[in-house]
Design a protein around this motif. Structure first.
Motif, PDB file in Angstrom:
ATOM      1  N   TYR A  95      45.424 -15.588   3.696  1.00 46.34           N
ATOM      2  CA  TYR A  95      45.191 -15.317   5.112  1.00 46.34           C
ATOM      3  C   TYR A  95      44.027 -14.350   5.260  1.00 46.34           C
ATOM      4  O   TYR A  95      44.192 -13.141   5.269  1.00 46.34           O
ATOM      5  N   HIS A  96      42.857 -14.920   5.351  1.00 46.76           N
ATOM      6  CA  HIS A  96      41.641 -14.127   5.448  1.00 46.76           C
ATOM      7  C   HIS A  96      40.746 -14.819   6.462  1.00 46.76           C
ATOM      8  O   HIS A  96      40.659 -16.045   6.476  1.00 46.76           O
ATOM      9  N   PRO A  97      40.063 -14.060   7.304  1.00 48.82           N
ATOM     10  CA  PRO A  97      39.174 -14.713   8.277  1.00 48.82           C
ATOM     11  C   PRO A  97      38.040 -15.458   7.584  1.00 48.82           C
ATOM     12  O   PRO A  97      37.705 -15.171   6.435  1.00 48.82           O
ATOM     13  N   PRO A  98      37.445 -16.414   8.298  1.00 54.08           N
ATOM     14  CA  PRO A  98      36.337 -17.175   7.710  1.00 54.08           C
ATOM     15  C   PRO A  98      35.167 -16.284   7.298  1.00 54.08           C
ATOM     16  O   PRO A  98      34.920 -15.245   7.905  1.00 54.08           O
ATOM     17  N   SER A 135      31.097 -21.461   8.213  1.00 55.26           N
ATOM     18  CA  SER A 135      32.143 -20.447   8.143  1.00 55.26           C
ATOM     19  C   SER A 135      33.419 -21.095   7.636  1.00 55.26           C
ATOM     20  O   SER A 135      33.967 -21.990   8.286  1.00 55.26           O
ATOM     21  N   LYS A 153      31.046 -16.531   6.570  1.00 52.43           N
ATOM     22  CA  LYS A 153      29.869 -17.370   6.815  1.00 52.43           C
ATOM     23  C   LYS A 153      28.942 -17.308   5.614  1.00 52.43           C
ATOM     24  O   LYS A 153      28.619 -16.234   5.120  1.00 52.43           O
ATOM     25  N   THR A 189      41.148 -13.289  -3.586  1.00 53.43           N
ATOM     26  CA  THR A 189      41.272 -14.024  -2.337  1.00 53.43           C
ATOM     27  C   THR A 189      42.723 -14.056  -1.901  1.00 53.43           C
ATOM     28  O   THR A 189      43.596 -14.365  -2.676  1.00 53.43           O
ATOM     29  N   GLU A 238      37.196 -20.132   5.339  1.00 62.13           N
ATOM     30  CA  GLU A 238      38.056 -19.119   4.747  1.00 62.13           C
ATOM     31  C   GLU A 238      37.774 -19.080   3.243  1.00 62.13           C
ATOM     32  O   GLU A 238      37.419 -20.092   2.650  1.00 62.13           O
TER      33      GLU A 238
END
Length: 82
Positions: A8-11, A26, A13, A5, A28
């Protein structure tokens, strides 16, 4: 970087079940990791912890969305753990 991980990673779902109803949240990956850790430390499944957060959220005067409530709950937990 924490394992696989990044901060800075998009969410992402994922489905959870609250009171017998499936819904998706959703978050991160960092928050998913924190949620799993909190559930494990409290000895409950993630769904049960999210359901508890949902009950607290609904009781608020101006309830945030569920994902926001989860983030706030996790931030509050991290802050008080200091």
């Amino acid at each position: 970087m924490r394992g696989m991980t990044t901060d800075y990673h998009p969410p992402v779902k994922r489905s959870v079940e609250i009171a017998g109803h499936k819904t998706s949240i959703s978050l991160e990956p960092l928050f998913w990791d924190m949620l799993r850790t909190a559930a494990a430390e409290e000895g409950v499944p993630v769904n049960a912890l999210v359901a508890r957060i949902d009950v607290e959220r609904i009781a608020a005067d101006t309830p945030p969305g569920l994902a926001g409530a989860v983030r706030l709950w996790l931030a509050s937990r991290a802050f008080t753990a200091r």
